[in-house]
Motif scaffolding. Structure first.
Motif, PDB file in Angstrom:
ATOM      1  N   MET A 210     -17.428 -22.089  37.991  1.00  0.00           N
ATOM      2  CA  MET A 210     -16.760 -23.618  38.145  1.00  0.00           C
ATOM      3  C   MET A 210     -15.563 -22.814  37.359  1.00  0.00           C
ATOM      4  N   ASN A 211     -15.017 -21.393  37.171  1.00  0.00           N
ATOM      5  CA  ASN A 211     -14.570 -20.166  36.298  1.00  0.00           C
ATOM      6  C   ASN A 211     -12.497 -20.715  36.218  1.00  0.00           C
ATOM      7  N   ILE A 212     -12.583 -21.434  34.982  1.00  0.00           N
ATOM      8  CA  ILE A 212     -10.893 -21.865  34.588  1.00  0.00           C
ATOM      9  C   ILE A 212     -10.453 -20.816  33.586  1.00  0.00           C
ATOM     10  N   ILE A 213      -8.838 -20.791  34.111  1.00  0.00           N
ATOM     11  CA  ILE A 213      -8.742 -20.074  32.517  1.00  0.00           C
ATOM     12  C   ILE A 213      -6.643 -20.640  32.900  1.00  0.00           C
ATOM     13  N   ILE A 214      -6.501 -21.098  32.287  1.00  0.00           N
ATOM     14  CA  ILE A 214      -4.941 -21.484  31.812  1.00  0.00           C
ATOM     15  C   ILE A 214      -4.287 -20.864  30.770  1.00  0.00           C
ATOM     16  N   HIS A 215      -3.536 -19.905  30.675  1.00  0.00           N
ATOM     17  CA  HIS A 215      -2.359 -19.488  30.079  1.00  0.00           C
ATOM     18  C   HIS A 215      -0.924 -20.522  29.541  1.00  0.00           C
ATOM     19  N   GLY A 216      -0.799 -21.065  28.490  1.00  0.00           N
ATOM     20  CA  GLY A 216       0.935 -21.416  28.214  1.00  0.00           C
ATOM     21  C   GLY A 216       1.259 -20.745  27.507  1.00  0.00           C
ATOM     22  N   SER A 217       2.910 -20.815  27.428  1.00  0.00           N
ATOM     23  CA  SER A 217       3.744 -20.791  25.616  1.00  0.00           C
ATOM     24  C   SER A 217       3.042 -20.996  24.177  1.00  0.00           C
TER      25      SER A 217
END
Length: 340
Positions: A244-251
Motif C-alpha cells: 500500500m503505497n502512500i505519498i503525501i506532499h504539503g507546504s
C-alpha cells in the motif's frame, strides 16, 4: 450497560475477523450467524465457542427481534440488496466493501440508510490502521501544512488462492472491477487525506494475467475540488508482496510510506524520520483492525453520532471508484458528482 444484538451473514474468510471483533466489544452480542451454506456458519460457531443461532438464509436474520445490527460479508453482488433490506427493516448495517456494483445501487443503498435513519459502517478497514491514524493526526494537526499532492496505491497479487474466486470476484458480473474489488481501499484513503474530488482520468490494462474479465491494473489521476492533485493505482497481477503505497506532499512536510519529514514539528530535522507503528503491509484479514472498526460503531451507537466509515463518507469513495471505471471504459475525463 447498553448492548446490541448482532447478526452476521456470509460466513467466509473476512466474517471470522468481524465476529472476533464483536466478541471483544462488551456492547456487542452475537445473536446469530447465517450463511448460504449452514454448515459454514455452524463450523464458525463451533470454532469460536459461540452461543448463538445458526441460520441458512438472510430473511431469517432480518426477522429476528433480538438483532439490532446486520453485518454483511456475503459476495460483492449481494451487498446492495442485503443492505437495503436491512435498513428497511430498521437494522443498523455493517457492509463489507464494495457496497454496490454500479451507481444505481450506490444511490439506492445511501437513500435506504438515510430514509431509515439507521447507523452504517463500511469495511474500509484501512482507516483504523495505526499508521493511517498517525497520518490523519499529522495532517489535521498541521504537521504537513496545506496538502497539494496525495498518492495512494494498492498492489496485491490476487488469484485463485482467494475464496472470492469461488463466487466470481474476477468477473464483470460479480466482481465487477479492480477498483471496486479492492482498489477501493486506496481510493478511500486518497479521499480521506485529500477531500472531495472534482474529476478523474484513468487508464486500465491487462498486464500479463488472462484470468480476469476486467482490467486488473489501472492508474488514475485525480483533481480535488480544493485544487490539489492526486493519484491512485491498483494491480492484482504484480509479482511481489503486498504494497500500500502512500505519498503525501504539503507546504510544510512530506510523507513517503513509513517515512516523514516535517520541520514544522521538528525544526532540527535533517533526514527522514520513521513511523514506529503497524503499517499497511499485509492483505491477510487477521492483520486488519476490525476491533477498532467495531469499537467505533459501538461508540457511534451509544453517543448517537456517525461512524467513521458511514454511508455519506463511503458514498464518495465508491463514487470515485465508479468514475475511474467510467474513465477506463470511455477514455475520457469524468467529472463528479456522477450522473447516470
Amino acid at each position: 450497560m447498553k448492548t446490541y444484538g448482532v447478526g452476521v451473514f456470509g460466513i467466509g474468510w473476512v466474517a471470522g475477523e468481524h465476529i472476533r471483533a464483536y466478541m471483544m466489544n462488551p456492547h456487542m452480542n452475537i445473536k446469530a450467524l447465517a450463511s448460504r451454506k449452514k454448515t459454514t456458519a455452524q463450523a464458525k460457531k463451533d470454532e469460536l465457542g459461540l452461543e448463538c443461532a445458526v441460520l441458512d438464509d438472510y430473511n431469517s436474520l432480518l426477522n429476528r427481534d433480538d438483532i439490532d445490527i446486520i453485518d454483511i460479508c456475503s459476495p460483492n453482488f449481494l451487498h446492495a440488496e442485503e443492505a437495503i433490506s436491512a435498513a428497511e427493516t430498521g437494522k443498523h448495517v455493517v457492509i463489507e466493501k464494495p457496497i454496490c456494483m454500479n451507481l444505481k445501487e450506490l444511490k439506492a443503498v445511501r437513500d435506504a440508510i438515510v430514509k431509515a435513519g439507521v447507523k452504517s459502517q463500511v469495511g474500509f478497514i484501512s482507516r483504523w490502521n495505526p499508521h493511517i491514524q498517525s497520518l490523519r493526526k499529522m495532517i489535521d494537526g498541521g504537521g504537513l501544512g496545506e496538502l497539494f499532492y496525495v498518492e495512494v496505491d494498492y498492489y496485491h497479487e490476487i488469484g485463485p488462492w482467494w475464496s472470492g474466486w469461488l463466487w466470481g470476484a474476477n468477473t464483470r458480473k460479480t466482481g465487477p472491477t479492480a477498483s471496486l474489488v479492492a482498489g477501493c481501499h486506496a481510493v478511500d484513503l486518497m479521499y480521506l487525506f485529500g477531500g472531495d474530488v472534482e474529476e478523474v482520468f484513468a487508464y486500465g490494462i491487462f498486464g500479463h494475467r488472462k484470468d480476469y474479465e476486467y482490467e486488473p491494473t489501472y492508474q488514475a489521476l485525480v483533481k480535488f475540488r480544493s485544487g490539489k492533485l492526486g493519484k491512485t493505482g491498483c494491480s492484482y497481477e504484480n509479482e511481489c508482496p503486498y504494497v500500500m503505497n502512500i505519498i503525501i506532499h504539503g507546504s510544510k512536510g512530506s510523507v513517503f510510506n513509513e517515512k516523514f519529514f516535517t520541520k514544522e514539528w521538528f525544526p532540527g530535522q535533517e533526514e527522514w524520520q520513521t513511523f514506529q507503528s503497524t503499517m499497511l503491509d499485509s492483505g491477510d484479514v487477521k492483520h486488519h483492525p476490525f476491533k477498532q472498526m467495531v469499537d467505533d460503531l459501538a461508540d457511534a451507537l451509544i453517543n448517537d453520532r456517525d461512524a467513521d466509515a458511514n454511508i455519506h463518507e463511503t458514498y464518495k469513495s465508491h463514487e470515485i471508484c465508479l468514475a475511474i471505471d467510467r474513465s477506463i471504459e470511455t477514455g475520457e475525463i469524468v467529472k463528479l458528482p456522477l450522473s447516470e
